[in-house]
Design an enzyme around this catalytic site. Structure first.
Site, mmCIF file in Angstrom:
data_model
loop_
_atom_site.group_PDB
_atom_site.id
_atom_site.type_symbol
_atom_site.label_atom_id
_atom_site.label_comp_id
_atom_site.label_asym_id
_atom_site.label_seq_id
_atom_site.Cartn_x
_atom_site.Cartn_y
_atom_site.Cartn_z
ATOM 1 N N GLU A 23 -7.138 -7.637 -1.099
ATOM 2 C CA GLU A 23 -7.319 -7.469 0.135
ATOM 3 C C GLU A 23 -8.828 -6.852 0.215
ATOM 4 O O GLU A 23 -9.004 -5.515 -0.581
ATOM 5 C CB GLU A 23 -6.465 -6.260 0.788
ATOM 6 C CG GLU A 23 -5.412 -6.711 1.826
ATOM 7 C CD GLU A 23 -4.690 -5.504 2.549
ATOM 8 O OE1 GLU A 23 -3.780 -5.238 2.350
ATOM 9 O OE2 GLU A 23 -5.376 -5.330 3.428
ATOM 10 N N GLU A 48 1.038 -1.351 0.088
ATOM 11 C CA GLU A 48 -0.152 0.009 -0.112
ATOM 12 C C GLU A 48 0.685 1.402 -0.016
ATOM 13 O O GLU A 48 0.125 2.456 -0.012
ATOM 14 C CB GLU A 48 -1.228 0.001 1.189
ATOM 15 C CG GLU A 48 -2.170 -1.212 1.033
ATOM 16 C CD GLU A 48 -3.004 -0.926 2.059
ATOM 17 O OE1 GLU A 48 -2.871 -0.283 3.040
ATOM 18 O OE2 GLU A 48 -4.089 -1.799 2.117
#
Length: 913
Positions: A581, A483
């Protein structure tokens, strides 16, 4: 492998039982003895800086929390109350004897630390060997001139919290601020995790406690050899029409500053009829600067059984054994010199591609994995460390989690970038179970420094771990970070104030170092590494891998979270190429909370303390209130209802989202992966996990066993059309899938009555390794006459003749507003009790016969004993008078008398107004 399950995980140095046997093997007619290794694993003492705390007789692996407060960190509020341990400095000391005269002919003595957490100075006999700054790096020191008969080895470890703070302050003074400085206040964490190459989650996370541990978390070895030893073996496997080829790289460690000679003997008893001897370097020396032997070995393709991931075939693994004989001097090794070292690995023969071709919808690229020529949907979850204290990871604990993943039909899990590079045992077991690993490098949710010493440490970290892991059939792809690209371009940490600098530093760290090192060990049998997750995949190249929107659904992978829309509604979710995710929080079971040593604290207060989400319980309660009859906070049964309902809500939301992604595989969206967050837990707390800290499955994991099944029926609502899309999913490939005698049964149930009130059925077929889009049914065509959206619900079964292969439900209104739900008058008996001994303990088996007089909604069973257990199902709809659930409970000895009070059973019915 079962015999290993009770052992601690000591790190990435063991070559297994066969490898240990080979360590004493000598090739006939060739001079030289085996390299000798002495484990310095016992008789350590630990003391703090001022000597006020000391403990002796410690064994590695070790950490200060485990040594001084064993099994107490995770009780009550100890995550905060024991934090002072992390603010002190600690010294590990080992006094060991060594027979200098006996080993006087040994040329090299190498002291190797396979894992120190984290900032340390190492001294032998008061002489400084070196300093460590990276938890993930193996450090080796030449101690040939320092060893004595009586030795004192000291590892002085400095507080990671204070070191991180000092490093951050130094960067701030240089106007090189690296955010984020601190985690959200709700984490109860420590600041500046990104200053250190340490498990990032050890400073706290939204699902875990701050435990800034210090210690020696892997083995310490004194290695005695002539000139070099065999450290790692990488095997890059590729194929053509006639042969598999193994491109083999044997990496050596040497402290020598001279070139040396070597012979490598390669055994592959199941693949090759004869031993392979690489003798090129018996006359041509190897450079000590690049000590590696590289060669190719072909095997006829029809003599090899292909390795397949879970659900698609067998996981055949072939043992390969290597003996290195290395020496100085052209005349060959001296008699009895310690020149021979060994390494054993197991490899699987498979091909793997990441296919990024123009997508069917004409926008962007696909993002799918092709395994052995077969395009395959990747389904699974995200894995965090099995314990927040890495020295407390065990083989048994890792095996349980991975075997649970296999039971839920997962074929891929993602090792998330805020944890650790896992042990050899972890990847060996993933190979055996057929579970692909999406392997993040250990960078997560932060910007990072790009000072020369930091970059040098990172390069060594990536180089060592990539060499160690690359040969595994299970390692599917590497990704540079978790991320961080999204965080940079979406200004999560206020990077826009100096965006050009942060972009340059991002590229320097990941493109110039992490990806550079990964590509050195890149494989033809594994895709090129991803720079980040989420990312646009290869489409990010046009932005030099800092995309305008790393989360765009037309390229690469996405992470998705939305806590305020209706998570039971498929319309809220994106239509990505690959979802790596996504998820929703829930609470561990009520009995799990009672096992914490926290008798003096109200449960609500403890749950609040451990809820690290900045929005507290609001994301959970928002979803629960939409569908379930949650009592008022002041009601006596509020906490147990919140726990129970949170698990229903999490399971249903994850089911809907996963089924959506699976159903999109053969549409123009071409979604080909769904890895939900998260598989496991590190303590008892609100989190996204499907398995709690004690190893007991939440409803999510029980349901995942169904919604990830190879054959599944899916009924998703299209709210704009007020219709249900019925899809039949089949992950099996021809010829193993049987498409004969299949039918779908649609049952209409009233909330007030057992058994279906009306049914219809139709014949169907399956599409092997694909989705059969069966019907679009207007809801009004099913719910009419006496049935309406409040008094009825729908059940869909996929059957072969009368055997139910899969079932799913559709609830047209919230269950809280359903009409007709009554007290089910539930009762149960315990029957068919058996007990057997296993290699890991004792297994008790019990049948629980549950009777009801009215439908019971989401029947939830929980064992009220401190044991790990599994049920044949949980959170199910009971629409028949009698239903049997089977339980297996792991105990240390047989429980002869089972009482009904050992189980609690809840239904939604009891909470209806």
């Amino acid at each position: 492998m079962r015999c290993l399950l009770s052992r601690k995980v000591y790190g990435g140095t063991s070559c297994g039982l066969l490898g240990l046997l080979l360590c004493f093997h000598v090739v006939p007619g060739v001079k030289g003895d085996a390299v000798q290794v002495i484990e310095l694993g016992h008789n350590w003492s630990i003391s703090n800086q001022n000597g006020s705390m000391t403990i002796a007789d410690q064994t590695l692996p070790s950490g200060i929390y485990s040594a001084f407060y064993p099994n107490q960190l995770l009780d009550a509020y100890n995550d905060v109350r024991l934090r002072w341990l992390a603010y002190d400095n600690w010294t590990y000391t080992n006094n060991f004897k060594f027979d200098v005269d006996h080993y006087k002919r040994v040329r090299s003595f190498n002291l190797t630390f396979h894992g120190i957490d984290t900032i340390a100075e190492i001294r032998l006999n008061r002489q400084l060997l070196g300093r460590t700054d990276n938890m993930f790096v193996r450090y080796s020191y030449d101690v040939s001139k320092l060893l004595q008969n009586d030795n004192v080895l000291e590892v002085e470890i400095t507080s990671p919290v204070l070191v991180a703070r000092a490093k951050a302050n130094a960067l701030d003074l240089a106007e090189l601020y690296v955010p984020p400085a601190c985690p959200p206040e709700s984490y109860h964490g420590e600041c500046h995790m990104n200053m250190l190459r340490k498990m990032q989650a050890s400073f706290s996370w939204d699902w875990g406690p701050a435990a800034p541990s210090m210690g020696i978390w892997k083995s310490v070895q004194l290695e005695m050899y002539e000139v070099a030893l065999l450290r790692d073996v990488d095997v890059d496997i590729s194929s053509n029409d006639t042969h598999w080829n193994m491109h083999i790289s044997c990496y050596m460690d040497t402290m020598s500053r001279e070139n040396f000679y070597a012979e490598l003997v390669f055994y592959a008893v199941e693949l090759l009829k004869e031993t392979v001897v690489i003798d090129t370097y018996t006359s041509k020396p190897i450079s000590y600067l690049t000590p590696v032997i590289v060669f190719d070995q072909a095997v006829p393709i029809d003599e090899v059984k292909t390795w397949w991931p879970n659900g698609f075939g067998d996981q055949k693994l072939y043992p390969l054994h290597f003996t290195l004989n290395a020496w100085l001097g052209a005349s060959g090794p001296e008699l009895r010199a310690k020149t021979k070292s060994q390494k054993s690995v197991r490899v699987g023969f498979r091909t793997l591609e990441l296919v990024e071709r123009p997508a069917p919808d004409g926008q962007g690229n696909t993002f799918l994995f092709r395994v052995n020529g077969l395009e395959m949907f990747m389904k699974g979850s995200n894995y965090i460390p099995s314990h927040i204290l890495p020295e407390q990871q065990t083989f048994e604990g890792i095996a349980y989690i991975l075997e649970s993943a296999r039971e839920a039909h997962m074929n891929m899990i993602r090792v998330w970038g805020g944890g650790i590079y896992e042990s050899d045992y972890f990847y060996d077991l993933a190979d055996t179970l057929g579970i692909f690993i999406w392997q993040d490098m250990m960078f997560a949710c932060a910007m990072y420094p790009t000072t020369p010493d930091f970059l040098a440490s990172v390069s060594e970290e990536v180089r060592q771990n990539a060499k160690r892991l690359s040969h595994h059939a299970s390692v599917a792809i590497f990704a540079g970070n978790n991320e961080n690209e999204a965080a940079l371009v979406q200004n999560w940490y206020h990077t826009f104030g100096d965006l050009d600098r942060f972009k340059a530093e991002y590229r320097e760290l990941y493109l110039g170092n992490v990806i550079h090192e990964l590509k050195i060990v890149s494989h033809r049998s594994r895709p090129e590494p991803l720079v980040s997750s989420p990312s646009n995949g290869k489409a990010g190249e046009r932005y030099n891998y800092i995309s305008e929107n790393p989360q765009e659904t037309s390229n690469g992978d996405v992470h998705f979270y939305d806590y305020f829309k209706d998570a039971w509604n498929a319309d809220i979710y994106p239509r990505p190429r690959f979802a790596s995710e996504y998820g929703l929080q829930s609470l561990p079971g009520a009995f799990a909370w009672s096992r914490l040593k926290a008798d003096d604290y109200p449960l609500a207060e403890l749950m609040s303390h451990r809820q690290h989400h900045p929005l507290a319980m609001v994301p959970i309660t928002t979803q629960v209130h939409r569908h379930l009859p949650l009592p008022l906070p002041e009601d006596e049964n509020y906490n147990e209802a919140l726990i129970y309902f949170s698990q229903i809500s999490q399971a249903m939301a994850t089911k809907v989202e996963t089924e959506l992604y699976r159903s999109l595989r053969d549409t123009d969206h071409n979604t080909m992966g769904a890895l939900y967050w998260q598989l496991n837990d590190v303590w008892i707390a609100p989190s996204w996990s499907g398995i709690d800290f004690y190893g007991n499955w939440k409803l999510l994991h029980y349901w995942a066993r169904d919604f990830l099944a190879p054959i599944a029926i899916v009924a998703l609502e299209d709210t704009t059309k007020k219709a249900l899309n019925i899809s039949l999913i089949c992950d099996s490939q021809k010829p193993s899938v049987d498409t004969a005698n299949l039918n779908v049964v649609a049952n209409i149930h009233l909330w007030s009555q057992l058994l279906p009130r009306q049914s219809q059925n139709w014949s169907v077929t399956l599409r092997p390794n694909g989705v059969q889009y069966d019907k679009v049914i207007p809801i009004k065509d099913l719910l009419k006459g006496e049935f309406n959206e409040h008094n009825a619900y729908l059940e869909f079964q996929l059957r072969r003749d009368q055997t139910v292969l899969s079932r799913t439900y559709f609830f047209p209104s919230s269950i809280a507003s359903a009409v007709g739900i009554l007290d089910p008058e539930l009762d149960f008996d315990l029957t068919s009790k058996t007990c057997v001994s296993t290699t890991s303990g004792t297994r008790n088996s019990i049948s629980i016969t549950i009777t009801v007089k009215h439908p019971a909604v989401f029947v939830y069973l929980e064992l009220q004993l401190p044991y790990r257990y599994k049920l044949s199902e949980n959170g199910y709809m009971q629409t028949t008078p009698v239903h049997v659930v089977h339980a297996t409970i792991e105990t240390s000895s047989c429980i002869r008398i089972w009482r009904k009070s050992y189980f609690n059973i809840w239904t939604v019915n009891e909470f209806m107004p």
